[in-house]
Design a protein around this motif. Structure first.
Motif, short mmCIF file in Angstrom:
data_model
loop_
_atom_site.label_atom_id
_atom_site.label_comp_id
_atom_site.label_asym_id
_atom_site.label_seq_id
_atom_site.Cartn_x
_atom_site.Cartn_y
_atom_site.Cartn_z
N LYS A 24 -18.57 5.43 0.70
CA LYS A 24 -17.83 5.73 1.84
C LYS A 24 -16.42 6.05 1.31
O LYS A 24 -15.71 5.10 0.79
CB LYS A 24 -18.17 4.86 3.14
N ASP A 34 -12.37 6.85 2.29
CA ASP A 34 -11.38 6.85 3.30
C ASP A 34 -11.96 5.72 4.39
O ASP A 34 -11.99 6.18 5.44
CB ASP A 34 -10.87 8.02 3.88
N TYR A 35 -12.63 4.80 3.78
CA TYR A 35 -13.37 3.72 4.98
C TYR A 35 -12.02 2.78 5.54
O TYR A 35 -11.25 2.33 4.57
CB TYR A 35 -14.38 3.02 4.09
N HIS A 36 -12.17 2.62 6.66
CA HIS A 36 -11.03 1.62 7.22
C HIS A 36 -11.39 0.10 7.03
O HIS A 36 -12.79 0.10 7.48
CB HIS A 36 -10.88 1.88 8.45
N VAL A 37 -10.86 -0.63 6.56
CA VAL A 37 -11.07 -2.15 6.62
C VAL A 37 -10.31 -2.82 7.14
O VAL A 37 -8.97 -2.67 7.13
CB VAL A 37 -10.94 -2.53 4.89
N ALA A 38 -10.93 -3.37 8.00
CA ALA A 38 -10.25 -4.04 9.33
C ALA A 38 -9.40 -5.20 8.65
O ALA A 38 -8.12 -5.50 9.32
CB ALA A 38 -11.22 -4.88 10.21
N GLY A 83 -6.03 -3.62 7.21
CA GLY A 83 -5.64 -2.86 8.14
C GLY A 83 -5.04 -1.61 7.82
O GLY A 83 -4.19 -0.94 8.41
N ARG A 84 -5.80 -1.24 6.84
CA ARG A 84 -5.59 0.29 6.48
C ARG A 84 -6.75 0.72 5.61
O ARG A 84 -7.70 -0.06 5.24
CB ARG A 84 -4.49 0.35 5.34
N PRO A 85 -6.96 2.15 5.59
CA PRO A 85 -8.46 2.61 4.83
C PRO A 85 -8.19 2.33 3.42
O PRO A 85 -7.03 2.50 2.96
CB PRO A 85 -8.42 4.16 5.37
N ALA A 86 -9.27 2.27 2.86
CA ALA A 86 -9.54 2.24 1.29
C ALA A 86 -9.94 3.48 0.75
O ALA A 86 -10.76 4.44 1.29
CB ALA A 86 -10.40 1.14 0.97
N GLN A 138 -15.70 -7.51 0.40
CA GLN A 138 -16.24 -7.96 1.83
C GLN A 138 -17.22 -8.92 1.74
O GLN A 138 -18.38 -8.46 1.21
CB GLN A 138 -16.20 -6.86 2.57
#
Length: 283
Positions: A65, A67-71, A74-77, A120
């Motif tokens: 994936k 531009d996946y947001h990693v909670a 706090g910002r997308p990877a 993760q």
């Protein structure tokens, strides 16, 4: 890694732009599953970013994936390599531990080859750096004999080490680090426990060749009786083998095929020529 009754999800986080080969990743995961005695029954490349691996017990989906947001960050990877393991027949707590163990070994393989920035694990809030994940999944060659003693070493270290100019010993440092991984950080401690306790259901390494179902065993005996109409000694030997080792349809079919071949040779008088041809091939 997010856990439900049927599904386990984890992933690798890449902050920078990377070129990921989904086929190469899938092949490495298949090799890892083979080492864990999980026989791969299907390998499907659905797209340039998705591959699915199936075994008799579960399905593992690998998805890249962008531009996946990693909670937890706090910002997308830039890239997130998602691994989703779905078990077909879940069996409560035992299968959950087995799923975690399989996922941990797969993550370890991909971590060594892809070198992600973060891993993760456990739930979306549990994010381990690459160094922390390597420490948590690398078991020492010799575990401490008593983990409680290792935890006590951590608590007693400030009192028992007044030496200012003496470096700690190797064993002492190993115990301290082991206790920190096991006691202080629940995420790394749980991950290390997953590797220490092998929860993967491996097949029994026995020599049982008996067919698993009654119809297959019955087919073996019917084929053996049929063989006895043409070659009684071979049928008798096969019957003894079936009684001692168990009914095996493949062995019975191969025996019948070879016996029929030599009966045909004998009928047409070509046994000598066939043996001479075989001898010439073998040199």
């Amino acid at each position: 890694m997010t856990r439900t009754t049927h599904r386990v999800t984890s992933g690798l986080v890449f902050l920078g732009t990377r070129t990921l080969d989904i086929v190469m990743i899938g092949n490495r995961v298949c090799a890892t599953l083979d080492r864990l005695d999980a026989q791969v029954g299907g390998f499907s490349v659905l797209s340039d970013d998705t591959v699915t691996i199936r075994t008799a017990d579960f399905e593992l989906c690998i998805d890249i994936k962008a531009d996946y947001h990693v909670a937890a960050l706090g910002r997308p990877a830039a890239h997130f390599l998602a691994l989703t393991l779905t078990r077909f027949d879940p069996d409560e707590d035992q299968d959950q531990r087995c799923n975690q163990s399989i996922m941990a070994h797969v993550l370890q393989t991909l971590h060594r080859s892809l070198s992600p920035d973060y891993v993760q694990w456990i739930d979306p809030r549990a994010l381990l750096s690459s160094a922390d994940f390597e420490m948590a999944t690398t078991l020492p060659e010799e575990e401490p004999a008593n983990e409680d003693l290792a935890c006590d070493v951590v608590m007693e270290t400030p009192k028992a080490m007044p030496r200012r100019h003496t470096l700690p010993g190797i064993e002492e440092t190993n115990h301290v680090l082991q206790a920190r991984l096991t006691c202080d950080d629940p995420i790394e401690g749980a991950l290390r426990t997953t590797f220490r306790e092998d929860q993967i259901a491996r097949p029994d390494s026995t020599d049982d060749i008996r067919e698993k179902t009654t119809p297959l065993r019955l087919s073996v005996w019917l084929l053996t009786i049929t063989l006895g109409l043409f070659a009684l000694p071979m049928a008798a030997a096969l019957a003894v083998f079936n009684l001692l080792r168990g009914e095996n349809l493949r062995l019975t079919a191969q025996t019948a095929a070879l016996t029929g071949t030599f009966i045909t040779f004998q009928t047409f008088g070509t046994t000598a020529s066939a043996m001479s041809a075989l001898q010439s091939l073998l040199g």
